[in-house]
Scaffold this motif. Structure first.
Motif, PDB file in Angstrom:
ATOM      1  N   ALA A 236     -34.374  20.767   1.563  1.00  0.00           N
ATOM      2  CA  ALA A 236     -35.353  21.151   0.545  1.00  0.00           C
ATOM      3  C   ALA A 236     -34.818  20.952  -0.875  1.00  0.00           C
ATOM      4  N   ASP A 237     -33.502  21.081  -1.049  1.00  0.00           N
ATOM      5  CA  ASP A 237     -32.914  20.904  -2.385  1.00  0.00           C
ATOM      6  C   ASP A 237     -32.593  19.446  -2.710  1.00  0.00           C
ATOM      7  N   GLY A 238     -32.937  18.530  -1.787  1.00  0.00           N
ATOM      8  CA  GLY A 238     -32.693  17.109  -2.004  1.00  0.00           C
ATOM      9  C   GLY A 238     -31.382  16.606  -1.434  1.00  0.00           C
ATOM     10  N   SER A 239     -30.526  17.505  -0.986  1.00  0.00           N
ATOM     11  CA  SER A 239     -29.255  17.089  -0.382  1.00  0.00           C
ATOM     12  C   SER A 239     -29.487  16.633   1.057  1.00  0.00           C
ATOM     13  N   TRP A 240     -28.476  16.067   1.666  1.00  0.00           N
ATOM     14  CA  TRP A 240     -28.546  15.580   3.046  1.00  0.00           C
ATOM     15  C   TRP A 240     -27.545  16.338   3.894  1.00  0.00           C
ATOM     16  N   LYS A 241     -27.916  16.571   5.175  1.00  0.00           N
ATOM     17  CA  LYS A 241     -27.010  17.182   6.150  1.00  0.00           C
ATOM     18  C   LYS A 241     -27.179  16.480   7.484  1.00  0.00           C
ATOM     19  N   TYR A 242     -26.125  16.567   8.292  1.00  0.00           N
ATOM     20  CA  TYR A 242     -26.173  15.997   9.634  1.00  0.00           C
ATOM     21  C   TYR A 242     -27.040  16.848  10.545  1.00  0.00           C
ATOM     22  N   VAL A 243     -27.891  16.172  11.317  1.00  0.00           N
ATOM     23  CA  VAL A 243     -28.700  16.805  12.351  1.00  0.00           C
ATOM     24  C   VAL A 243     -28.085  16.456  13.707  1.00  0.00           C
TER      25      VAL A 243
ATOM     26  N   MET B  81      -2.923  21.991   9.538  1.00  0.00           N
ATOM     27  CA  MET B  81      -4.329  22.013   9.187  1.00  0.00           C
ATOM     28  C   MET B  81      -4.523  23.140   8.173  1.00  0.00           C
ATOM     29  N   THR B  82      -5.235  22.820   7.105  1.00  0.00           N
ATOM     30  CA  THR B  82      -5.549  23.789   6.073  1.00  0.00           C
ATOM     31  C   THR B  82      -7.031  24.095   6.114  1.00  0.00           C
ATOM     32  N   ILE B  83      -7.373  25.355   6.143  1.00  0.00           N
ATOM     33  CA  ILE B  83      -8.770  25.759   6.064  1.00  0.00           C
ATOM     34  C   ILE B  83      -8.929  26.486   4.737  1.00  0.00           C
ATOM     35  N   THR B  84      -9.850  25.988   3.919  1.00  0.00           N
ATOM     36  CA  THR B  84     -10.053  26.579   2.608  1.00  0.00           C
ATOM     37  C   THR B  84     -11.490  27.024   2.463  1.00  0.00           C
ATOM     38  N   GLN B  85     -11.728  27.908   1.536  1.00  0.00           N
ATOM     39  CA  GLN B  85     -13.091  28.291   1.191  1.00  0.00           C
ATOM     40  C   GLN B  85     -13.606  27.242   0.225  1.00  0.00           C
ATOM     41  N   THR B  86     -14.715  26.619   0.559  1.00  0.00           N
ATOM     42  CA  THR B  86     -15.241  25.536  -0.244  1.00  0.00           C
ATOM     43  C   THR B  86     -16.721  25.779  -0.495  1.00  0.00           C
ATOM     44  N   THR B  87     -17.156  25.519  -1.698  1.00  0.00           N
ATOM     45  CA  THR B  87     -18.577  25.615  -1.966  1.00  0.00           C
ATOM     46  C   THR B  87     -19.253  24.327  -1.538  1.00  0.00           C
ATOM     47  N   THR B  88     -20.520  24.427  -1.237  1.00  0.00           N
ATOM     48  CA  THR B  88     -21.284  23.263  -0.826  1.00  0.00           C
ATOM     49  C   THR B  88     -21.446  22.323  -2.006  1.00  0.00           C
ATOM     50  N   THR B  89     -21.208  21.052  -1.771  1.00  0.00           N
ATOM     51  CA  THR B  89     -21.428  20.026  -2.773  1.00  0.00           C
ATOM     52  C   THR B  89     -22.744  19.358  -2.462  1.00  0.00           C
ATOM     53  N   HIS B  90     -23.518  19.076  -3.483  1.00  0.00           N
ATOM     54  CA  HIS B  90     -24.817  18.437  -3.300  1.00  0.00           C
ATOM     55  C   HIS B  90     -24.599  16.950  -2.995  1.00  0.00           C
ATOM     56  N   HIS B  91     -25.067  16.498  -1.849  1.00  0.00           N
ATOM     57  CA  HIS B  91     -24.960  15.100  -1.442  1.00  0.00           C
ATOM     58  C   HIS B  91     -26.349  14.503  -1.549  1.00  0.00           C
ATOM     59  N   ASP B  92     -26.599  13.766  -2.632  1.00  0.00           N
ATOM     60  CA  ASP B  92     -27.958  13.306  -2.905  1.00  0.00           C
ATOM     61  C   ASP B  92     -28.322  12.005  -2.216  1.00  0.00           C
ATOM     62  N   THR B  93     -27.386  11.389  -1.514  1.00  0.00           N
ATOM     63  CA  THR B  93     -27.684  10.211  -0.696  1.00  0.00           C
ATOM     64  C   THR B  93     -26.928  10.348   0.620  1.00  0.00           C
ATOM     65  N   PRO B  94     -27.412   9.724   1.683  1.00  0.00           N
ATOM     66  CA  PRO B  94     -26.701   9.816   2.965  1.00  0.00           C
ATOM     67  C   PRO B  94     -25.263   9.298   2.880  1.00  0.00           C
ATOM     68  N   HIS B  95     -25.051   8.221   2.125  1.00  0.00           N
ATOM     69  CA  HIS B  95     -23.690   7.672   2.098  1.00  0.00           C
ATOM     70  C   HIS B  95     -22.709   8.571   1.343  1.00  0.00           C
ATOM     71  N   THR B  96     -23.179   9.380   0.378  1.00  0.00           N
ATOM     72  CA  THR B  96     -22.246  10.303  -0.263  1.00  0.00           C
ATOM     73  C   THR B  96     -21.849  11.416   0.699  1.00  0.00           C
ATOM     74  N   LEU B  97     -22.769  11.819   1.566  1.00  0.00           N
ATOM     75  CA  LEU B  97     -22.429  12.810   2.588  1.00  0.00           C
ATOM     76  C   LEU B  97     -21.383  12.245   3.536  1.00  0.00           C
ATOM     77  N   ASN B  98     -21.576  11.024   3.963  1.00  0.00           N
ATOM     78  CA  ASN B  98     -20.640  10.412   4.898  1.00  0.00           C
ATOM     79  C   ASN B  98     -19.248  10.275   4.283  1.00  0.00           C
ATOM     80  N   ARG B  99     -19.185   9.827   3.051  1.00  0.00           N
ATOM     81  CA  ARG B  99     -17.893   9.679   2.369  1.00  0.00           C
ATOM     82  C   ARG B  99     -17.223  11.048   2.228  1.00  0.00           C
ATOM     83  N   ALA B 100     -18.006  12.067   1.853  1.00  0.00           N
ATOM     84  CA  ALA B 100     -17.461  13.415   1.691  1.00  0.00           C
ATOM     85  C   ALA B 100     -16.943  13.960   3.019  1.00  0.00           C
ATOM     86  N   TRP B 101     -17.628  13.619   4.132  1.00  0.00           N
ATOM     87  CA  TRP B 101     -17.179  14.078   5.448  1.00  0.00           C
ATOM     88  C   TRP B 101     -15.775  13.525   5.722  1.00  0.00           C
ATOM     89  N   GLY B 102     -15.589  12.235   5.485  1.00  0.00           N
ATOM     90  CA  GLY B 102     -14.276  11.624   5.715  1.00  0.00           C
ATOM     91  C   GLY B 102     -13.194  12.233   4.838  1.00  0.00           C
TER      92      GLY B 102
END
Length: 135
Positions: free
Chosen positions: A119-126, A1-22
């Motif tokens: 608030a910035d238009g991105s989506w996150k899991y609740v 398992m690799t843990i890296t420092q990653t900046t937040t990517t803007h996910h402007d639709t729910p499905h882009t967030l889901n794809r990015a999660w995978g």
């Protein structure tokens, strides 16, 4: 398992967030996964398990899943959007995962997830319930 420092990517639709999660899961990138959850999000860490809340608990649970070493394959089922909320569902299976003794750990399910537009238009899991959907 690799843990890296990653900046937040803007996910402007729910499905882009889901794809990015995978993609983040398959890359073993816990830091990137954690950018996809609200601070007080809820996760059900396994079939029949009690929900956990907050970033520390979610990080610990995801660390365990990542430790299995498998790769997820997933098929989106739906995204239902109403204003700043979205309900999503994905069918998934994991191959190649093993427990600490090297035994295969097959994992499959259908998710039930609630996302919120930020608030910035991105989506996150609740709420993230990997085993909360029906096949």
């Amino acid at each position: 398992m690799t843990i890296t420092q990653t900046t937040t990517t803007h996910h402007d639709t729910p499905h882009t967030l889901n794809r990015a999660w995978g993609e983040a899961f398959n890359a073993g990138d816990l830091a990137r996964l954690m950018t996809m959850y609200e601070d007080d999000a809820v996760l059900v860490p396994g079939p029949g398990a009690e929900p956990i809340a907050g970033t520390e608990a979610i990080a610990a649970a995801l660390r365990g899943f990542l430790g299995l070493g498998g790769q997820l394959d997933f098929t989106p089922r739906h995204w239902l959007v109403s204003g700043d909320l979205a309900l999503s569902s994905v069918a998934f299976s994991m191959s190649g995962g093993t427990d600490p003794d090297g035994n295969p750990v097959p994992l499959a399910g259908v998710t039930s997830e609630l996302l919120r537009r930020q608030a910035d238009g991105s989506w996150k899991y609740v709420i993230d319930h990997p085993f909360g959907g029906s096949a």
